[in-house]
Design a protein around this motif. Structure first.
Motif, PDB file in Angstrom:
ATOM      1  N   VAL A 491       0.749  -1.263  -0.102  1.00  0.00           N
ATOM      2  CA  VAL A 491      -0.058  -0.104  -0.148  1.00  0.00           C
ATOM      3  C   VAL A 491       0.848   1.177  -0.006  1.00  0.00           C
ATOM      4  O   VAL A 491       1.778   1.518   1.040  1.00  0.00           O
ATOM      5  CB  VAL A 491      -0.738  -0.316   0.899  1.00  0.00           C
ATOM      6  CG1 VAL A 491      -1.608   0.681   1.329  1.00  0.00           C
ATOM      7  CG2 VAL A 491      -1.910  -1.054   1.540  1.00  0.00           C
ATOM      8  N   LEU A 492       0.550   2.052  -1.331  1.00  0.00           N
ATOM      9  CA  LEU A 492       1.730   2.786  -1.214  1.00  0.00           C
ATOM     10  C   LEU A 492       1.797   4.531  -0.324  1.00  0.00           C
ATOM     11  O   LEU A 492       2.514   5.152  -0.289  1.00  0.00           O
ATOM     12  CB  LEU A 492       1.340   3.247  -2.737  1.00  0.00           C
ATOM     13  CG  LEU A 492       2.002   2.178  -3.546  1.00  0.00           C
ATOM     14  CD1 LEU A 492       2.143   2.877  -5.307  1.00  0.00           C
ATOM     15  CD2 LEU A 492       3.415   1.577  -3.322  1.00  0.00           C
ATOM     16  N   ASP A 493       0.345   5.261   0.411  1.00  0.00           N
ATOM     17  CA  ASP A 493       0.532   5.453   1.188  1.00  0.00           C
ATOM     18  C   ASP A 493      -0.681   5.610   2.014  1.00  0.00           C
ATOM     19  O   ASP A 493      -2.178   5.618   1.370  1.00  0.00           O
ATOM     20  CB  ASP A 493       0.211   6.769   0.170  1.00  0.00           C
ATOM     21  CG  ASP A 493       0.308   8.047   0.739  1.00  0.00           C
ATOM     22  OD1 ASP A 493       0.618   8.005   1.974  1.00  0.00           O
ATOM     23  OD2 ASP A 493      -0.185   9.049   0.629  1.00  0.00           O
ATOM     24  N   PHE A 494      -0.626   4.535   3.115  1.00  0.00           N
ATOM     25  CA  PHE A 494      -1.879   4.828   4.307  1.00  0.00           C
ATOM     26  C   PHE A 494      -2.427   6.160   4.558  1.00  0.00           C
ATOM     27  O   PHE A 494      -3.573   6.123   4.797  1.00  0.00           O
ATOM     28  CB  PHE A 494      -0.924   3.887   5.721  1.00  0.00           C
ATOM     29  CG  PHE A 494      -0.996   2.603   5.787  1.00  0.00           C
ATOM     30  CD1 PHE A 494      -2.302   1.421   4.983  1.00  0.00           C
ATOM     31  CD2 PHE A 494       0.486   2.196   5.228  1.00  0.00           C
ATOM     32  CE1 PHE A 494      -1.880   0.547   4.941  1.00  0.00           C
ATOM     33  CE2 PHE A 494       0.886   0.672   5.116  1.00  0.00           C
ATOM     34  CZ  PHE A 494      -0.839  -0.255   4.808  1.00  0.00           C
ATOM     35  N   ASN A 495      -1.769   6.989   4.496  1.00  0.00           N
ATOM     36  CA  ASN A 495      -2.508   8.537   5.072  1.00  0.00           C
ATOM     37  C   ASN A 495      -3.686   9.080   3.549  1.00  0.00           C
ATOM     38  O   ASN A 495      -5.231   9.026   4.139  1.00  0.00           O
ATOM     39  CB  ASN A 495      -1.727   9.727   4.674  1.00  0.00           C
ATOM     40  CG  ASN A 495      -0.222   9.582   5.651  1.00  0.00           C
ATOM     41  OD1 ASN A 495      -0.936   9.701   6.533  1.00  0.00           O
ATOM     42  ND2 ASN A 495       0.282   9.877   5.431  1.00  0.00           N
ATOM     43  N   ILE A 551      -2.620   0.340  -4.595  1.00  0.00           N
ATOM     44  CA  ILE A 551      -1.866  -1.059  -3.583  1.00  0.00           C
ATOM     45  C   ILE A 551      -1.425  -2.011  -5.176  1.00  0.00           C
ATOM     46  O   ILE A 551      -1.580  -2.010  -6.013  1.00  0.00           O
ATOM     47  CB  ILE A 551      -3.732  -2.294  -3.580  1.00  0.00           C
ATOM     48  CG1 ILE A 551      -4.081  -1.220  -2.654  1.00  0.00           C
ATOM     49  CG2 ILE A 551      -2.778  -3.270  -2.928  1.00  0.00           C
ATOM     50  CD1 ILE A 551      -5.659  -1.624  -2.009  1.00  0.00           C
ATOM     51  N   ASP A 552       0.038  -2.194  -4.776  1.00  0.00           N
ATOM     52  CA  ASP A 552       0.538  -2.924  -5.800  1.00  0.00           C
ATOM     53  C   ASP A 552       0.817  -4.107  -5.058  1.00  0.00           C
ATOM     54  O   ASP A 552       1.791  -4.409  -4.415  1.00  0.00           O
ATOM     55  CB  ASP A 552       2.057  -2.010  -5.841  1.00  0.00           C
ATOM     56  CG  ASP A 552       2.766  -2.256  -7.272  1.00  0.00           C
ATOM     57  OD1 ASP A 552       1.966  -2.787  -7.909  1.00  0.00           O
ATOM     58  OD2 ASP A 552       3.863  -2.432  -6.767  1.00  0.00           O
ATOM     59  N   TRP A 553       0.512  -5.869  -6.110  1.00  0.00           N
ATOM     60  CA  TRP A 553       0.814  -6.589  -5.642  1.00  0.00           C
ATOM     61  C   TRP A 553       1.947  -6.837  -6.475  1.00  0.00           C
ATOM     62  O   TRP A 553       2.245  -7.123  -7.383  1.00  0.00           O
ATOM     63  CB  TRP A 553      -0.245  -7.590  -6.048  1.00  0.00           C
ATOM     64  CG  TRP A 553      -0.389  -9.176  -6.003  1.00  0.00           C
ATOM     65  CD1 TRP A 553      -1.187  -9.370  -5.290  1.00  0.00           C
ATOM     66  CD2 TRP A 553       0.085 -10.450  -6.819  1.00  0.00           C
ATOM     67  NE1 TRP A 553      -0.882 -10.714  -4.608  1.00  0.00           N
ATOM     68  CE2 TRP A 553       0.074 -11.383  -5.778  1.00  0.00           C
ATOM     69  CE3 TRP A 553       1.632  -9.871  -7.301  1.00  0.00           C
ATOM     70  CZ2 TRP A 553       0.611 -12.898  -5.587  1.00  0.00           C
ATOM     71  CZ3 TRP A 553       1.960 -11.351  -7.519  1.00  0.00           C
ATOM     72  CH2 TRP A 553       1.593 -12.447  -6.964  1.00  0.00           C
TER      73      TRP A 553
END
Ligand code: SF4
Length: 567
Positions: A491-495, A551-553
């Protein structure tokens, strides 16, 4: 930075992903090379000697990640292995009885005719999983190296030319530190790399972005398929009976439908396809599937039975206009990775195999010419265009787009398309990427009242007889990952999850994932997903459907993932 010493391996041709496309391609290539060498002397041609072909696969065994409850068109199998019956191909049953029905909440309305695209007489119900587990050893015996537990982590380049694949490291801990058993991934160099990773392949995604291979193409659109295999009381299942349904439980604006396929040994394959271009962010394909099974017509079929296996996958639905350019310097893209799938007939196995076999013909010519650049490999496109693949894809080129305004109009437009060779009312139609069609919560009157008070779907109680929660279903998929490794869901940015997604979309990852990987946790007035990555069945829905595309799998450590059986 410390330089990592990696093992390296050189092969002539490397296939990535041991699905039907790659296995058929690798076997066909070996066959053609053998035929060439047998007659080379007579024709005064040079032999192709010691050509090495390898197939890498992320699953723990060849077949463990393969799922498709399928009605198969046998043409490529007949071509590849004319004696497939003597070789014991595990075809289940010839289709003998068909049912196409519309479901309302309580009733089933059977169509008096089978619409021609859904007529499957002469085709076979198969478990693709079983077929691949059977085909793997045949391919290996033909002198192709099969390398399970070798996930392709990244493509290797020389400029824009693909020169091979770096496989994933082993032995990295959850904290990102190397463990005692650390082993860096190997670099496998190849004259041609053939990418057949399936739907939304992680290497394909990056390659398409890097080389802009989807320039001027429609965005790809996908569907998610969720299914179970049931064992029913003896004599109940009619092998070769197939049923396709439209309607309940899918709302009018959601593409998809159900299926039920009868197999031998009292097994029933039951599943639901849900278009990943739905509007409601609370859409949950797994939950819809549980509702599908509760329809009186389906529940009656399953009564007294036992659920044995579960799985989920995505399907590329976009068709001809969503295909990326599938060749370039040093590479070809085959199968679902290049969207070789007939979405109207819900059939991709024959196209996957045939695309692999045509890739083999292309590579053979390249080996003879000793040339592997884009111009030489463009022969692949010419061969595809000359084959039944292109003919089929062309006829259904607008099929998925027909449903852009919902099912009712979609059925009318799809009928007109069928009558006009695919043209329909409006000619060639555009698509929108599925995640862009998702609407914000306020459109569905689910506006959060105050920050921190965000709407959630009411939990459902499942009875564990007919309906199952996601965790129970995942258990039946045989999924396992080594838990002491970094999450492969990046997950590239939880913010964005906490500050925007919670309020704009209600954290839809907790719904669209069919494996309970994303669990929404309250943080600072919003929610962020806790990621139970070890549940992941590798369907790629999250990579496709996340509304912010954050989201990057990526591939986990080799061998992790489902262990599908009979699916
Ligand atoms: Fe599918 Fe993503 Fe869930 Fe894994 S985490 S099962 S890829 S939706």
């Amino acid at each position: 930075m410390e330089k990592i010493e990696r093992d390296s391996l050189e092969v002539d041709v490397l296939f990535v992903g041991a699905g039907p496309a790659s296995l058929a391609g690798a076997l066909r290539l070996r066959q053609i090379i053998n035929e060439h060498n047998e007659t080379a002397g007579e024709h005064g041609r040079k032999k192709l000697e010691e050509i090495t072909i390898a197939v890498i696969e992320k699953g723990r065994e060849i077949g463990s990640h393969i799922i498709s409850g399928a009605v198969m068109d046998l043409r490529p199998l007949e071509e590849l292995l004319p004696n497939f019956r003597e070789l014991g191909a595990p075809l289940d049953s010839e289709v003998t009885e068909e049912d196409v029905s519309y479901l309302t909440r309580h009733f089933k309305i059977k169509s008096p005719i089978i619409p021609p695209p859904l007529n499957n007489h002469g085709k076979y119900v198969v478990s693709l999983n079983k077929l691949i587990r059977w085909l793997g050893p045949i391919v290996e015996e033909s002198d192709v190296m099969l390398l399970p537990e070798f996930p392709g982590a990244e493509l290797l380049y020389d400029g824009d030319r693909v020169i091979g694949v770096r496989t994933g490291d082993r032995g990295i801990g959850r904290d990102g530190e190397r463990k005692e058993n650390y082993a860096p991934g190997a670099d496998i160099f190849a004259r041609v790399t053939v990418i057949g990773e399936g739907s939304r392949g992680s290497l394909t995604k990056k390659l398409v972005e890097k080389l802009n291979l989807d320039h001027d193409r429609n965005p790809q659109v996908y569907a998610a398929g969720v299914k179970e295999i049931w064992e029913l009381p003896s004599g109940r299942v009619k092998p070769g009976f197939i049923m396709h349904t439209l309607g309940y439980p899918l709302p009018n604006d959601t593409f998809g439908g159900g299926f039920v396929y009868g197999m031998k040994n009292d097994l029933l394959d039951v599943g639901l396809i849900v278009g990943l271009d739905y509007q409601d962010p609370f859409t949950d394909p797994h939950r819809l599937f549980q509702e599908f099974k509760q329809h009186p017509a389906i529940a009656k079929m399953l009564e007294g039975g036992k659920m044995l296996h579960y799985g989920a996958k995505t399907i590329p639905e976009g068709g001809l206009f969503s295909q990326p350019k599938y060749y370039g310097d040093g590479f070809l893209i085959i199968g679902d990775s290049a969207s070789f799938l007939n979405s109207q007939k819900l059939k991709g196995i024959h196209m996957a195999m045939k695309s692999g076999m045509l890739a083999a013909e292309t590579i053979y010519e390249a080996l003879v010419a000793d040339q592997f650049d884009e111009q030489q490999l463009s022969r692949f496109e010419a061969m595809i265009e000359d084959s039944y693949i292109h003919k089929e894809l062309y006829q259904v080129r607008n099929f998925h787009q027909a449903f852009r305004n919902g099912r009712r109009w979609g059925l009318i437009e799809a009928g007109l398309q069928y009558a006009t060779g695919g043209f329909g009312l409006f000619g060639d139609l555009k698509t929108e990427a599925g995640h862009e069609k998702m609407k914000k919560l306020h459109v569905f009157n689910r506006l959060p009242r105050t920050s921190g008070d965000v709407p959630q779907l009411e939990p459902v109680k499942y009875d564990n007889k007919l309906t199952f929660d996601k965790v129970t279903d995942v258990y039946r998929s045989g999924t396992e990952h080594n838990e002491d490794q970094p999450s492969h869901l990046k997950v590239l940015d939880f913010n964005i999850c906490i500050k925007r997604c919670t309020f704009e979309y209600g954290n839809p990852c907790q719904y669209f994932c069919p494996a309970a990987v994303y669990e929404a946790e309250e943080v600072n007035g919003g929610r962020r997903p806790k990621i139970n990555f070890s549940n992941c069945v590798h369907c790629k829905t999250c990579d496709i459907m996340d509304p912010y595309q954050i989201i990057d799998w990526v591939t986990p450590e080799g061998g992790g993932g489902p262990n599908y059986i009979n699916l």
